[in-house]
Design a protein around this motif. Structure first.
Motif, PDB file in Angstrom:
ATOM      1  N   LEU A 330       9.542   3.588  28.219  1.00 34.64           N
ATOM      2  CA  LEU A 330      11.073   4.304  28.050  1.00 34.64           C
ATOM      3  C   LEU A 330      11.731   3.505  27.164  1.00 34.64           C
ATOM      4  CD1 LEU A 330      12.726   6.481  29.354  1.00 34.64           C
ATOM      5  CD2 LEU A 330      13.607   4.933  30.861  1.00 34.64           C
ATOM      6  N   ASP A 331      12.075   4.203  26.084  1.00 31.36           N
ATOM      7  CA  ASP A 331      12.898   3.478  25.021  1.00 31.36           C
ATOM      8  C   ASP A 331      13.988   4.314  24.622  1.00 31.36           C
ATOM      9  OD1 ASP A 331      13.901   2.214  22.798  1.00 31.36           O
ATOM     10  OD2 ASP A 331      12.121   2.289  21.534  1.00 31.36           O
ATOM     11  N   LEU A 332      15.299   4.307  25.147  1.00 26.80           N
ATOM     12  CA  LEU A 332      16.347   5.131  24.619  1.00 26.80           C
ATOM     13  C   LEU A 332      16.701   4.999  23.138  1.00 26.80           C
ATOM     14  CD1 LEU A 332      18.536   4.654  27.878  1.00 26.80           C
ATOM     15  CD2 LEU A 332      16.533   6.383  27.605  1.00 26.80           C
ATOM     16  N   THR A 333      16.269   3.966  22.543  1.00 29.08           N
ATOM     17  CA  THR A 333      16.583   3.955  21.068  1.00 29.08           C
ATOM     18  C   THR A 333      15.661   4.555  20.252  1.00 29.08           C
ATOM     19  OG1 THR A 333      15.273   1.867  20.802  1.00 29.08           O
ATOM     20  CG2 THR A 333      17.854   1.733  21.542  1.00 29.08           C
ATOM     21  N   ARG A 334      14.682   5.254  20.788  1.00 30.45           N
ATOM     22  CA  ARG A 334      13.647   5.669  19.941  1.00 30.45           C
ATOM     23  C   ARG A 334      14.143   7.217  19.277  1.00 30.45           C
ATOM     24  NH1 ARG A 334       7.980   6.144  21.674  1.00 30.45           N
ATOM     25  NH2 ARG A 334       8.198   5.031  23.537  1.00 30.45           N
ATOM     26  N   ASP A 335      13.608   7.728  18.509  1.00 28.51           N
ATOM     27  CA  ASP A 335      13.515   9.099  17.858  1.00 28.51           C
ATOM     28  C   ASP A 335      12.685  10.167  19.048  1.00 28.51           C
ATOM     29  OD1 ASP A 335      14.090  11.675  17.056  1.00 28.51           O
ATOM     30  OD2 ASP A 335      13.495  11.226  15.061  1.00 28.51           O
ATOM     31  N   ALA A 336      12.978  10.830  19.997  1.00 28.88           N
ATOM     32  CA  ALA A 336      12.103  11.307  20.713  1.00 28.88           C
ATOM     33  C   ALA A 336      11.941  12.988  20.250  1.00 28.88           C
ATOM     34  CB  ALA A 336      12.575  11.445  22.218  1.00 28.88           C
ATOM     35  N   GLY A 337      12.699  13.344  19.052  1.00 33.97           N
ATOM     36  CA  GLY A 337      12.731  14.490  18.474  1.00 33.97           C
ATOM     37  C   GLY A 337      11.196  15.013  18.398  1.00 33.97           C
ATOM     38  N   GLY A 338      10.737  16.236  18.887  1.00 39.94           N
ATOM     39  CA  GLY A 338       9.468  16.484  18.517  1.00 39.94           C
ATOM     40  C   GLY A 338       8.582  16.848  19.876  1.00 39.94           C
ATOM     41  N   HIS A 339       9.391  16.269  21.035  1.00 40.06           N
ATOM     42  CA  HIS A 339       8.894  16.534  22.221  1.00 40.06           C
ATOM     43  C   HIS A 339       8.664  17.958  22.711  1.00 40.06           C
ATOM     44  CE1 HIS A 339      12.211  17.660  24.405  1.00 40.06           C
ATOM     45  NE2 HIS A 339      12.861  16.675  24.003  1.00 40.06           N
ATOM     46  N   LEU A 340       7.691  18.360  23.581  1.00 42.85           N
ATOM     47  CA  LEU A 340       7.457  19.633  23.875  1.00 42.85           C
ATOM     48  C   LEU A 340       8.112  20.196  25.316  1.00 42.85           C
ATOM     49  CD1 LEU A 340       4.082  20.212  22.064  1.00 42.85           C
ATOM     50  CD2 LEU A 340       6.159  20.471  21.179  1.00 42.85           C
ATOM     51  N   ALA A 341       8.830  19.307  25.851  1.00 41.93           N
ATOM     52  CA  ALA A 341       9.250  19.275  27.192  1.00 41.93           C
ATOM     53  C   ALA A 341       9.722  20.762  27.441  1.00 41.93           C
ATOM     54  CB  ALA A 341      10.257  18.473  27.523  1.00 41.93           C
ATOM     55  N   PHE A 342      10.318  21.528  26.451  1.00 47.21           N
ATOM     56  CA  PHE A 342      10.653  22.914  26.428  1.00 47.21           C
ATOM     57  C   PHE A 342       9.960  23.864  26.134  1.00 47.21           C
ATOM     58  CE2 PHE A 342      15.050  20.756  27.071  1.00 47.21           C
ATOM     59  CZ  PHE A 342      15.353  21.255  28.422  1.00 47.21           C
ATOM     60  N   GLY A 343       8.683  23.494  25.776  1.00 45.81           N
ATOM     61  CA  GLY A 343       7.718  24.444  25.102  1.00 45.81           C
ATOM     62  C   GLY A 343       7.719  24.280  23.444  1.00 45.81           C
ATOM     63  N   HIS A 344       7.303  25.379  22.770  1.00 45.50           N
ATOM     64  CA  HIS A 344       7.251  25.235  21.355  1.00 45.50           C
ATOM     65  C   HIS A 344       6.882  26.921  21.072  1.00 45.50           C
ATOM     66  CE1 HIS A 344       6.490  23.798  17.317  1.00 45.50           C
ATOM     67  NE2 HIS A 344       5.426  24.547  17.230  1.00 45.50           N
ATOM     68  N   GLY A 345       7.320  27.317  19.800  1.00 39.97           N
ATOM     69  CA  GLY A 345       6.895  28.724  19.268  1.00 39.97           C
ATOM     70  C   GLY A 345       7.984  29.619  20.151  1.00 39.97           C
ATOM     71  N   VAL A 346       7.493  30.856  19.887  1.00 38.81           N
ATOM     72  CA  VAL A 346       8.355  31.768  20.573  1.00 38.81           C
ATOM     73  C   VAL A 346       8.975  31.646  21.779  1.00 38.81           C
ATOM     74  CG1 VAL A 346       7.596  33.302  18.864  1.00 38.81           C
ATOM     75  CG2 VAL A 346       6.491  33.394  20.943  1.00 38.81           C
ATOM     76  N   HIS A 347       7.925  30.928  22.624  1.00 42.24           N
ATOM     77  CA  HIS A 347       8.482  30.860  24.035  1.00 42.24           C
ATOM     78  C   HIS A 347       9.138  29.525  24.560  1.00 42.24           C
ATOM     79  CE1 HIS A 347       6.153  34.358  25.694  1.00 42.24           C
ATOM     80  NE2 HIS A 347       5.163  33.965  24.819  1.00 42.24           N
ATOM     81  N   HIS A 348       9.503  28.949  23.493  1.00 45.31           N
ATOM     82  CA  HIS A 348      10.594  27.737  23.714  1.00 45.31           C
ATOM     83  C   HIS A 348      11.696  28.171  24.614  1.00 45.31           C
ATOM     84  CE1 HIS A 348      13.911  24.743  22.701  1.00 45.31           C
ATOM     85  NE2 HIS A 348      12.886  24.171  22.598  1.00 45.31           N
ATOM     86  N   CYS A 349      12.137  27.214  25.590  1.00 48.02           N
ATOM     87  CA  CYS A 349      13.034  27.631  26.587  1.00 48.02           C
ATOM     88  C   CYS A 349      14.266  27.855  26.233  1.00 48.02           C
ATOM     89  CB  CYS A 349      13.072  26.263  27.566  1.00 48.02           C
ATOM     90  SG  CYS A 349      14.135  26.648  28.904  1.00 48.02           S
ATOM     91  N   LEU A 350      14.614  29.206  26.777  1.00 49.17           N
ATOM     92  CA  LEU A 350      16.038  29.777  26.058  1.00 49.17           C
ATOM     93  C   LEU A 350      17.189  29.130  26.720  1.00 49.17           C
ATOM     94  CD1 LEU A 350      17.309  32.351  24.676  1.00 49.17           C
ATOM     95  CD2 LEU A 350      17.042  33.552  26.642  1.00 49.17           C
ATOM     96  N   GLY A 351      16.665  28.496  28.157  1.00 50.92           N
ATOM     97  CA  GLY A 351      17.956  27.831  28.584  1.00 50.92           C
ATOM     98  C   GLY A 351      17.971  26.222  28.426  1.00 50.92           C
ATOM     99  N   ALA A 352      17.281  25.869  27.330  1.00 52.44           N
ATOM    100  CA  ALA A 352      17.149  24.274  26.817  1.00 52.44           C
ATOM    101  C   ALA A 352      18.762  23.740  26.835  1.00 52.44           C
ATOM    102  CB  ALA A 352      16.629  24.354  25.760  1.00 52.44           C
ATOM    103  N   PRO A 353      19.529  24.676  26.032  1.00 60.13           N
ATOM    104  CA  PRO A 353      21.064  24.227  25.807  1.00 60.13           C
ATOM    105  C   PRO A 353      21.672  23.832  27.257  1.00 60.13           C
ATOM    106  CG  PRO A 353      20.432  25.885  24.153  1.00 60.13           C
ATOM    107  CD  PRO A 353      19.535  25.819  25.279  1.00 60.13           C
ATOM    108  N   LEU A 354      21.550  24.940  28.207  1.00 62.07           N
ATOM    109  CA  LEU A 354      22.077  24.861  29.546  1.00 62.07           C
ATOM    110  C   LEU A 354      21.731  23.471  30.007  1.00 62.07           C
ATOM    111  CD1 LEU A 354      24.172  25.819  31.532  1.00 62.07           C
ATOM    112  CD2 LEU A 354      22.234  27.212  32.508  1.00 62.07           C
ATOM    113  N   ALA A 355      20.208  23.228  30.122  1.00 62.77           N
ATOM    114  CA  ALA A 355      20.009  21.967  30.806  1.00 62.77           C
ATOM    115  C   ALA A 355      20.166  20.957  30.135  1.00 62.77           C
ATOM    116  CB  ALA A 355      18.210  22.075  30.853  1.00 62.77           C
ATOM    117  N   ARG A 356      20.528  20.714  28.988  1.00 60.72           N
ATOM    118  CA  ARG A 356      21.021  19.484  28.219  1.00 60.72           C
ATOM    119  C   ARG A 356      22.555  19.253  28.539  1.00 60.72           C
ATOM    120  NH1 ARG A 356      17.193  21.308  23.603  1.00 60.72           N
ATOM    121  NH2 ARG A 356      15.827  19.487  23.533  1.00 60.72           N
TER     122      ARG A 356
END
Length: 402
Positions: A330-356
């Protein structure tokens, strides 16, 4: 792989990550028998997952493949599972366009002051419980009631119905692990509730998301009754479960790494970036909705025939060392961009902004209010709920002090 090591039913905390790391070390794609009894190709590599999730030959197979889809009455299946996660373009495009017109970023961002008030109220209760009993379950005292209250207020679900929604969510999220009777009963009760709620909103529209979904139009197009009940069902379940797991898994990860927890308490401005690392490190979902191959494809040199189940193992994908150096750290200073926790492509989670948004407000309030909160039990005693889809701790007992 033995049943005890199966990443989707392993309950001891950490066992899923260990099993998936072992699987991923042998290659980025594997054919295996899932805990549900179905055979599937499980993708554990990050690059391979991105490719699969955007491959038009990998498709959703509709509501019939939902848990007990072949056994449940057809009207229940169509009332709960006619949503965009079970469809592909152009139908998916149509549904997402209609839902996005109502579920806007502006509507989500306007919730911030209310989320802050809910957090404060729940943390008052948590403090009282800690004083009276010495410890509390952070999930039942804080994460779960926060998430269910926010999504229900957003949709316009009456306060008196929220405990019912939480009760139905258990078996509906557990799927086949809940057993047919519990799943069938929860499905029936959820559908009856949603149809009644829609009728109420038609009689008396309000300033809520459900009224907006009923009213939304794109020319002559609109959501059908089954699409409405399915979309609200999806929002109720996914719209709170993701946040519950993100908060709980995130705090569990921070408790296990006091140096990272101290860093976040000292520098709370790191929270937005830290949430991305927490999403990567212990994703709230184990897999996106599974898909099938409409025609043969090749993944990492392996030919997968048409008609095969494809499952993307998000916990492994987000710890792929080819994409994230030292992925088990666990490294809170890393750039974790590109993770797929909310999926990827057309099915990327619509509710991601609310969860964040919810998680940022929740963690900020929790860390500010409780500077000495710690895990109240040995970390090795924590357990996960068995599931193919979700990655949820059963409980997260906490106390104050060391």
């Amino acid at each position: 792989m033995t049943t005890a090591d199966d990443p989707f039913i392993a309950v001891r905390d950490g066992a899923r990550h260990r099993a998936l790391a072992e699987l991923a070390a042998a290659g980025p794609v594997h054919h295996m028998r899932l805990a549900t009894g179905a055979d599937a190709w499980v993708v554990t590599g990050h690059a391979e997952a991105r490719a699969v999730l955007t491959d038009p030959r990998v498709v959703k197979s509709g509501a019939s493949t939902s848990p007990f889809g072949a056994e449940l009455p057809a009207e229940l299946v169509t009332a709960l599972d006619s949503h965009m996660l079970n469809t592909d373009p152009p139908e998916h495009t149509r549904l997402r366009r209609l839902v996005s017109a109502a579920f806007t970023r502006r509507r989500v961002e306007a919730l911030a002051p209310r989320i802050e008030r809910i957090c404060d109220e729940l943390l008052d209760g948590l403090e009282e419980t800690l004083k009276a009993e010495g410890e509390a379950d952070l999930i039942t005292a804080f994460a779960a009631p926060l998430a269910i209250t926010v999504i229900c207020e957003l949709l316009g679900v009456p306060p008196g119905s929220r405990e019912d929604v939480r009760a139905w969510a258990g078996p509906l999220l557990a799927g086949r692990f809940a057993g047919y009777e519990a799943y069938h009963r929860a499905s029936e009760e959820m559908v009856a509730f949603l149809r009644g709620l829609l009728a109420d909103k038609r009689r008396a529209p309000a300033d809520d998301l459900l009224s907006a979904l009923i009213a939304v139009r794109d020319g002559e197009d609109r959501l059908t009754e089954d699409e409405l009940t399915s979309m609200v069902h999806l929002l109720l379940l996914a719209g709170h479960e993701t946040t519950v797991n993100l908060i709980a898994n995130g705090m569990n990860a921070l408790f296990a790494d006091p140096a990272q927890l101290a860093l976040l308490r000292a520098e709370p401005e790191r929270l937005p970036a830290a949430i991305e690392e927490l999403l990567r490190y212990d994703s709230p979902a184990q897999v996106p909705i599974p898909a099938i191959t409409a025609e043969p494809i090749e993944v990492a040199g392996r030919r997968i025939p048409a008609g095969e189940n494809i499952v993307v193992a998000l916990l492994a994908v987000n710890r792929d060392p080819a994409r994230f150096p030292d992925p088990g750290v666990l490294d809170l200073t890393r750039d974790a961009g590109g993770h797929l926790a909310f999926g990827h492509g057309v099915h990327h989670c619509l509710g991601a902004p609310l969860a964040r948004l919810e998680t940022r407000i929740a963690l900020a309030a929790l860390l500010r209010r409780f500077g000495d909160l710690t895990l109240a039990v040995p970390a090795e005693s924590l357990e996960r709920l068995p599931s193919l889809i979700i990655n949820r701790l059963a409980t997260l007992p906490v106390r104050r002090g060391h």
